[in-house]
Motif scaffolding. Structure first.
Motif, mmCIF file in Angstrom:
data_model
loop_
_atom_site.group_PDB
_atom_site.id
_atom_site.type_symbol
_atom_site.label_atom_id
_atom_site.label_comp_id
_atom_site.label_asym_id
_atom_site.label_seq_id
_atom_site.Cartn_x
_atom_site.Cartn_y
_atom_site.Cartn_z
ATOM 1 N N PRO A 130 0.834 -1.198 0.000
ATOM 2 C CA PRO A 130 0.000 0.000 0.000
ATOM 3 C C PRO A 130 0.871 1.250 0.000
ATOM 4 O O PRO A 130 1.920 1.290 0.635
ATOM 5 N N VAL A 131 0.417 2.261 -0.721
ATOM 6 C CA VAL A 131 1.149 3.521 -0.784
ATOM 7 C C VAL A 131 0.189 4.653 -0.475
ATOM 8 O O VAL A 131 -1.032 4.521 -0.579
ATOM 9 N N SER A 132 0.755 5.779 -0.088
ATOM 10 C CA SER A 132 -0.048 6.964 0.180
ATOM 11 C C SER A 132 -0.541 7.550 -1.133
ATOM 12 O O SER A 132 -0.145 7.123 -2.218
ATOM 13 N N ARG A 133 -1.398 8.540 -1.017
ATOM 14 C CA ARG A 133 -1.881 9.201 -2.230
ATOM 15 C C ARG A 133 -0.727 9.872 -2.965
ATOM 16 O O ARG A 133 -0.701 9.900 -4.189
ATOM 17 N N TYR A 134 0.208 10.414 -2.210
ATOM 18 C CA TYR A 134 1.381 11.010 -2.854
ATOM 19 C C TYR A 134 2.171 9.957 -3.623
ATOM 20 O O TYR A 134 2.584 10.179 -4.768
ATOM 21 N N GLY A 135 2.376 8.796 -2.984
ATOM 22 C CA GLY A 135 3.099 7.731 -3.676
ATOM 23 C C GLY A 135 2.365 7.252 -4.900
ATOM 24 O O GLY A 135 2.970 6.955 -5.938
ATOM 25 N N ARG A 136 1.037 7.192 -4.805
ATOM 26 C CA ARG A 136 0.259 6.768 -5.966
ATOM 27 C C ARG A 136 0.328 7.799 -7.087
ATOM 28 O O ARG A 136 0.389 7.457 -8.263
ATOM 29 N N LEU A 137 0.338 9.066 -6.703
ATOM 30 C CA LEU A 137 0.467 10.120 -7.702
ATOM 31 C C LEU A 137 1.809 10.036 -8.410
ATOM 32 O O LEU A 137 1.905 10.225 -9.621
ATOM 33 N N VAL A 138 2.867 9.725 -7.647
ATOM 34 C CA VAL A 138 4.195 9.576 -8.240
ATOM 35 C C VAL A 138 4.198 8.419 -9.238
ATOM 36 O O VAL A 138 4.793 8.512 -10.312
ATOM 37 N N GLU A 139 3.525 7.324 -8.891
ATOM 38 C CA GLU A 139 3.462 6.185 -9.807
ATOM 39 C C GLU A 139 2.819 6.567 -11.138
ATOM 40 O O GLU A 139 3.153 5.998 -12.182
ATOM 41 N N LEU A 140 1.884 7.520 -11.107
ATOM 42 C CA LEU A 140 1.160 7.900 -12.314
ATOM 43 C C LEU A 140 1.811 9.050 -13.074
ATOM 44 O O LEU A 140 1.308 9.459 -14.120
ATOM 45 N N LEU A 141 2.929 9.576 -12.568
ATOM 46 C CA LEU A 141 3.584 10.686 -13.258
ATOM 47 C C LEU A 141 4.000 10.347 -14.693
ATOM 48 O O LEU A 141 3.903 11.198 -15.572
ATOM 49 N N PRO A 142 4.495 9.125 -14.988
ATOM 50 C CA PRO A 142 4.784 8.824 -16.394
ATOM 51 C C PRO A 142 3.557 8.925 -17.291
ATOM 52 O O PRO A 142 3.654 9.334 -18.453
ATOM 53 N N VAL A 143 2.396 8.551 -16.771
ATOM 54 C CA VAL A 143 1.162 8.678 -17.551
ATOM 55 C C VAL A 143 0.846 10.150 -17.775
ATOM 56 O O VAL A 143 0.491 10.557 -18.894
ATOM 57 N N PHE A 144 0.968 10.977 -16.721
ATOM 58 C CA PHE A 144 0.749 12.413 -16.878
ATOM 59 C C PHE A 144 1.732 13.004 -17.895
ATOM 60 O O PHE A 144 1.359 13.838 -18.730
ATOM 61 N N ALA A 145 3.008 12.582 -17.823
ATOM 62 C CA ALA A 145 4.013 13.099 -18.758
ATOM 63 C C ALA A 145 3.657 12.736 -20.192
ATOM 64 O O ALA A 145 3.780 13.554 -21.106
#
Length: 654
Positions: A11-26
């Motif tokens: 499990p990760v925090s919302r911040y960690g989950r957001l970091v995981e999705l940064l390549p998708v945002f990029a």
């Protein structure tokens, strides 16, 4: 197909989950900037950000994967109707749905924490987006960005604590993903000249367009099938749209090719005089590359926003036009400035061609006495006796132009302009061919006019000695032209114009972000709208109290990724605040809060709260199911007990 999910990922925090999705945002940002598809990518990014911050998670399944791909494909296809067709190695009707499907797949896998698949789909989307050659060296910049993002995701995702084997596997995946993205990008670029041309022919039955910039010469052929101009927007005009925008002037003709003479091309002219006549201002936004020749109407007296040069033929040349908004100061009438009479070069023709055209030219202009009358006679001749067609067949006895005018063969604007100019030169009237655009797509709601690739046009300019200037004449039969190009459409109506206005605005913003990002950001920060928004956000935060203290407290105390369990716990805290006036401190534990409740409202109330906490902890830490009904029942029981219990400390039950 299956992928990693929450059952195997820590499990990760919302911040960690957001970091995981940064390549998708990029990937979404790169695709939007490269192809101007903000209307598709911006809502997806906002929705994805909202889903992460609110803890939404979508369980993965093959059926949902297919649905996400189909939904994205449909959205990508729909975007072709309301936004700029993407610049791509494939035809837009293939490229648009393909990229839309990749957007849908990457978002679904990202929301389901299938991050390897999400990053793979994002890498494919980036590879297709990087095809745009104007984004110089961006693959290395993006490669460094993605690598740093994946490194942070590696640290946040807990793989560093999973052993050497997991860390090595993650590193191999990262290298393969970046390598595949860059290799695919290079492969698409390398194959563009042969493979993609074949794709165009197979899917559209014609060759791909040659771009928006007019070439340095215009050639005529005996047999030609011209591709229909694309719907790709190039310019936005705000103000009274002119009839024509001039870009190139061709004054030399050898019978088959129109070119610009060296003398005319190298001639530097002063800014046109008559600034007092510049009664109108036309705002022009360049959405896509149009070369170094600035499209401007006849009668342009000055340009604000760039430093152009005025070349021979009164054409304007400037660099780095893409993404800029210019102010063109124009006269009320679209008249070119006066100039000296041209020499014999503008009546020159190959002798063989002149001999073929002379009998018809003299017959058609027999009753005309002045150059103006001769030009009008020939213009009317083409309007009344010719049809517009993108398929040109001028095979026969003699030169292509002679066959065309004698047998009244159908053709398109370049051929009509060439034929009229050649006939005028045959009877001694100086004439030249001009290339540019004829804007037509006007939006009555905003008054803006969208100039597309299909609006490219050619016409004739004739020197009239009585005016001392060149005057435009257009021999193209417009009635049949609109039919051939499929432009005879019904009125769009209010909603159609509204969608068009929104699309035009987004294109302008997208062009600015893509080609002039610093200037766009500077303009945005300096705009009154930004100040209003900033003030609104500041007031909202002040109204909320301390900066994020309550939100931080709730997040630290709740600390669970189960949305329904978190909602039940949030209702428990709300009940304590409403009925007992208790709010947990930043570092206060549940047991400490329970002790305060016991002191304030007695043992009976504390026992009910303790029962809720026991079930909550079993569900959170041991995975023992606690349905929403059970949790809500316990909270309602606590609420009723607090209402009925006495309040020794004087705090009412609200």
């Amino acid at each position: 197909m299956s992928g990693p999910s929450d059952n195997v990922l820590a499990p990760v925090s919302r911040y960690g989950r957001l970091v995981e999705l940064l390549p998708v945002f990029a990937a979404l940002v790169v695709h939007a900037v490269a192809h101007g598809r903000w209307l598709l990518c911006a809502p997806v990014m906002v929705g994805l950000l909202w889903a992460v911050l609110t803890g939404v998670r979508v369980d993965y399944s093959p059926a949902r994967l297919l649905f996400a791909g189909a939904l994205g494909m449909g959205a990508g296809a729909g975007m072709l109707w309301v936004s700029e067709p993407p610049t791509a190695p494939f035809p837009p009707n293939i490229f648009g749905p393909l990229c839309g499907a990749l957007v849908g797949l990457s978002v679904l896998c990202g929301l389901g924490r299938n991050r390897y698949y999400a990053w793979t789909y994002a890498g494919l989307l980036v590879a297709l987006s990087l095809r745009v050659r104007e984004m110089q060296a961006v693959e290395w910049v993006l490669g460094g960005l993605v690598l740093s993002v994946l490194l942070v995701a590696f640290l946040e995702g807990g793989l560093g604590r999973s052993g050497f084997r997991a860390a090595a596997g993650f590193g191999v995946f990262t290298v393969l993903l970046l390598g595949m993205t860059l290799w695919l990008t290079r492969t698409i670029w390398a194959s563009e000249g042969v493979l993609m041309d074949a794709v165009y022919r197979m899917t559209s039955g014609s060759n791909p367009g040659t771009g928006a910039e007019f070439q340095s010469e215009v050639g005529l052929r005996s047999l030609e099938r011209k591709a229909r101009g694309s719907e790709r927007p190039l310019l936005v005009l705000s103000g009274a749209a002119p009839a024509r925008l001039r870009t190139r002037v061709f004054d030399r003709f050898d019978g088959l090719r129109w070119t610009t003479s060296k003398e005319l091309e190298e001639r530097r002219l002063p800014l046109p005089s008559g600034g007092e006549e510049a009664a109108r201002t036309l705002a022009l936004t360049v959405l896509a590359p149009v070369g170094s020749w600035l499209p401007a109407p006849a009668g342009t007296r000055g340009v604000e926003g760039v430093r152009p040069e005025v070349r021979g033929g009164w054409v304007w040349k400037a660099e780095e036009l893409e993404g800029t908004t210019l102010a063109l100061r124009t006269a009320e009438q679209e008249y070119l400035p006066p100039e000296e009479a041209p020499g014999d070069a503008l009546t020159a023709l190959p002798e063989e061609l002149k001999a073929e055209l002379r009998p018809l030219a003299e017959e058609l202009t027999r009753e005309a006495r002045t150059p103006r009358e001769k030009a009008r006679k020939l213009e009317a001749y083409f309007h009344e006796h010719f049809e517009y067609s993108l398929y040109v067949d001028l095979r026969g006895e003699g030169s292509p132009l002679a066959v065309m005018v004698k047998e009244k063969r159908p053709a398109y604007c370049t051929y009509f302009a060439s034929a009229m100019a050649a006939l005028l030169r045959t009877v001694g009237v100086p004439a030249r061919v001009v290339g540019g655009f004829a804007p037509e797509d006007n939006n009555p709601l905003t008054g803006a006019t969208l100039v597309r690739e299909r609006d490219a046009h050619a016409w004739v300019e004739v020197f009239l000695a009585d005016e001392g200037r060149f005057v435009a004449f257009d021999p193209t039969p417009w009635r049949s032209r609109d039919e051939a190009l499929g432009l005879t459409q019904e009125e769009k109506g209010f909603w159609g114009n509204l969608v068009g206005a929104v699309g035009t605005f987004l294109r302008e913003v997208g062009a600015g972000l893509r080609y002039q990002p610093l200037a766009q950001v500077k303009a945005l920060v300096g705009s009154p709208l930004f100040g209003v928004l900033a003030a609104g956000v500041l007031l909202w935060r002040l109204r909320k109290g301390k900066w994020g203290e309550r939100t931080k407290t709730r997040r630290e105390v709740m600390g669970t990724r189960d949305v329904r369990l978190a909602a039940v716990y949030a209702r428990y805290l709300k009940t304590l605040k409403k009925r007992a006036g208790l709010v947990p401190g930043p570092s206060e534990t549940d047991d400490e809060l329970l002790s305060r409740l016991r002191e304030a409202r007695g043992e009976a109330v504390a026992q009910v709260a303790a029962e809720f906490l026991a079930h909550y902890r079993e569900a959170r830490y041991r995975g023992v199911p606690m349905g929403p009904e059970q949790g809500n029942t316990l909270v309602e029981h606590l609420d009723a007990t607090l209402r009925d219990a006495p309040s020794p400390s004087g705090r009412g039950s609200g």
